[in-house]
Design an enzyme around this catalytic site. Structure first.
Site, mmCIF file in Angstrom:
data_model
loop_
_atom_site.group_PDB
_atom_site.id
_atom_site.type_symbol
_atom_site.label_atom_id
_atom_site.label_comp_id
_atom_site.label_asym_id
_atom_site.label_seq_id
_atom_site.Cartn_x
_atom_site.Cartn_y
_atom_site.Cartn_z
ATOM 1 N N HIS A 43 0.926 -1.151 -0.360
ATOM 2 C CA HIS A 43 -0.074 0.063 -0.050
ATOM 3 C C HIS A 43 1.044 1.276 0.213
ATOM 4 C CE1 HIS A 43 0.821 0.394 4.223
ATOM 5 N NE2 HIS A 43 0.393 -0.789 4.554
ATOM 6 N N HIS A 46 3.973 1.947 2.043
ATOM 7 C CA HIS A 46 5.150 1.054 1.869
ATOM 8 C C HIS A 46 6.063 2.067 0.719
ATOM 9 C CE1 HIS A 46 3.181 -2.643 2.700
ATOM 10 N NE2 HIS A 46 4.150 -2.618 3.673
ATOM 11 N N ARG A 84 0.811 -10.083 15.830
ATOM 12 C CA ARG A 84 0.623 -10.380 14.493
ATOM 13 C C ARG A 84 0.039 -11.791 14.377
ATOM 14 N NH1 ARG A 84 4.051 -6.951 11.696
ATOM 15 N NH2 ARG A 84 4.024 -4.991 12.990
ATOM 16 N N GLN A 173 15.795 -8.159 13.960
ATOM 17 C CA GLN A 173 15.964 -7.372 12.851
ATOM 18 C C GLN A 173 17.501 -6.947 12.767
ATOM 19 O OE1 GLN A 173 13.209 -4.197 12.264
ATOM 20 N NE2 GLN A 173 14.525 -2.955 11.286
ATOM 21 N N THR A 233 -8.097 5.923 4.247
ATOM 22 C CA THR A 233 -9.387 6.660 4.039
ATOM 23 C C THR A 233 -10.237 5.816 4.787
ATOM 24 O OG1 THR A 233 -9.866 5.219 1.901
ATOM 25 C CG2 THR A 233 -8.581 7.179 1.593
#
Length: 426
Positions: A43, A46, A84, A173, A233
């Site tokens: 989206h 990104h 998640r 990470q 939105t």
RNA sequence: GGGGAGGUACCAGAGCGGUCAAAUGGGGCAGACUGUAAAUCUGUUGGCGCAGCCUUCGGAGGUUCGAAUCCUCCUCUCCCCA
């Protein structure tokens, strides 16, 4: 103009580790950004880091997109993030493939020297045993160091606690960076400013474990002038996948940016050079109502993502819906144009018999179709003068009948100013 | 394991026996103004056959003429101590 200078005038640098610029001018470098593979489409949120990679590649360096198959399962505690779901491997692969196709619109994967590349940290994390991880990674960083991170500190002070899993996230990470550093000589990680803590854990790990050098560069989080969340939105994310967000909606999103935002966004999301942007800004100042910035922004990015054809259609649709469009022009449109204009607009079907019999407005809006979720809501909106049929405002007492049909089978419903629905009568 | 706090509409958060479809703020939606902007102002924000009725205040029972409010059990969350 070198990479750093390029990002700087575009307002895309929030923080940068000392020495980064020198490293980039010294040699061709590889850099990566992480992408969560939570869906099978990117989206627009990104897009910022992808544009960083794009500029990076243009500057002659090698961009790497890291799909966070493993990290996505853990959940980054930076900012508030919900627990998640574990993605299974087939889904992960599917998402990765879809994302790759979209990335190809931005990055060049077929160059001789600095082709873009996609990697998935699941590939090297899945076989990594807990013990090895503790020994090879965990040992090199102290808890004191990890606790000093803002993202961790906030959660510790917040009273809501922080799970061990989340606490460990930065190590995982960080290990990604170490892995890419060793496997692909990757020396730079980029990302949003919220990633600073995680990225520096990586550079630190590389330094301590291998003595090598690694750098970090972050861009500011994209905001909206009114404080709202960027890229969302009422109906959710703005996706690159035309099945999820139609090109028309995509185009409209950018066209609808406020002036302040448009100036910011055009630097970030398009490759238009400084001179062009400055010219557009000047035009905007002079004739703001023409919105040259929004138009240029929407055009550039819609073409890049969806292609010229889709852009032209979106433009045409916008002109009909917002420009000189009236009930008469609508009636004059032929079926093909009508359909292409309303491609991507939510559609409903109603039987011809019912229309011939006449349908009351609340029934039509909330029962025959689900344009409104309840009749009460439909009535309310009708009272507020917020509903139009074929571009003509209607009241609560109006009825739908044959005379409302466009091309004998369509009815255009408008909720408020910007929400259109096409009802097909069969 | 012990102790405490709490679960109210999209979110935050009042209410603590009737006047509660539930204050207030945020968010959403719409209207006016405009440039399909921002700011501002206004309206609205459970459902329906809408001066009335129906279903809601973690779940199930109970007390009461009457419960979001009191009691019992269950359940979930958070905090502190071990």
């Amino acid at each position: 103009m070198n990479f750093v200078e390029e990002l700087r005038w575009r307002g895309m640098i929030h923080d940068m580790m000392p020495g980064t610029e020198e490293q980039l001018s010294k040699e061709h470098t590889a850099a990566y950004v992480g992408i969560d593979p939570t869906a099978d489409s990117l989206h627009i949120g990104h897009l910022v880091s992808i544009m960083m990679l794009k500029h990076f590649q243009i500057a002659g360096h090698k961009p790497i997109a890291l799909i966070g198959g493993a990290t996505g399962m853990i959940g980054d505690p930076s900012g508030k993030s919900e627990e998640r779901n574990l993605l299974d491997e087939p889904t992960l692969r599917h998402n990765q493939e879809c994302i790759k196709v979209q990335l190809q619109k931005f990055l060049d994967f077929n160059l001789e020297s600095n082709s873009a590349e996609i990697v998935n940290n699941y590939d090297w994390m899945k076989e990594f045993s807990f013990l090895s991880f503790l020994r090879d990674v965990g040992k090199h960083l102290t808890v004191n160091y990890m606790m000093a991170k803002d993202s961790v500190k906030k959660r510790l002070d917040g009273g809501n606690g922080l799970s061990f899993t989340e606490f460990t996230y930065q190590l995982v990470q960080g290990y990604d960076f170490l892995h890419l550093n060793q496997a692909k000589n990757c020396k730079l990680q980029m990302g949003g400013s919220d990633q600073w803590g995680n990225i520096t854990t990586g550079t630190e790990l590389i330094r301590r474990k291998t003595g090598g050098e690694a750098f970090a560069l972050t861009c500011p989080l994209i905001t909206k002038a009114d404080g709202g969340k960027f890229g969302k939105t009422e109906s959710g994310n703005i996706w690159l996948d035309p099945e999820k967000t139609s090109p028309y909606q995509f185009y409209q999103f950018w066209l609808n940016c406020s002036d302040v935002d448009a100036e910011k966004y055009i630097k970030i999301f398009t490759l238009l050079d400084k001179e062009t942007v400055e010219k557009l800004v000047a035009e905007q100042a002079e004739a703001a109502h023409l919105r040259p910035l929004q138009k240029a922004l929407a055009k550039d990015i819609t073409i890049r993502v969806h292609g010229e054809n889709e852009y032209n259609q979106s433009l045409e649709a916008s002109e009909i819906l917002f420009g000189k469009g009236t009930t008469e022009t609508l009636h004059k449109l032929n079926e093909a144009t009508l359909l292409s204009v309303f491609e991507g607009v939510p559609q409903f079907e109603v039987s011809i018999a019912e229309v011939e019999a006449g349908i009351s407005m609340p029934d039509f809006l909330a029962e025959k179709t689900t344009i409104f979720s309840s009749k009460g809501e439909a009535r309310r909106m009708l009272k507020e003068n917020g509903v139009a049929i074929n571009k003509e405002k209607v009241g609560e007492d109006a009825t739908i009948n044959k005379s409302n049909l466009l091309n004998n089978k369509y009815i255009l419903v408008q909720k408020g100013k910007k929400n259109y629905y096409l009802v097909i009568v069969k």
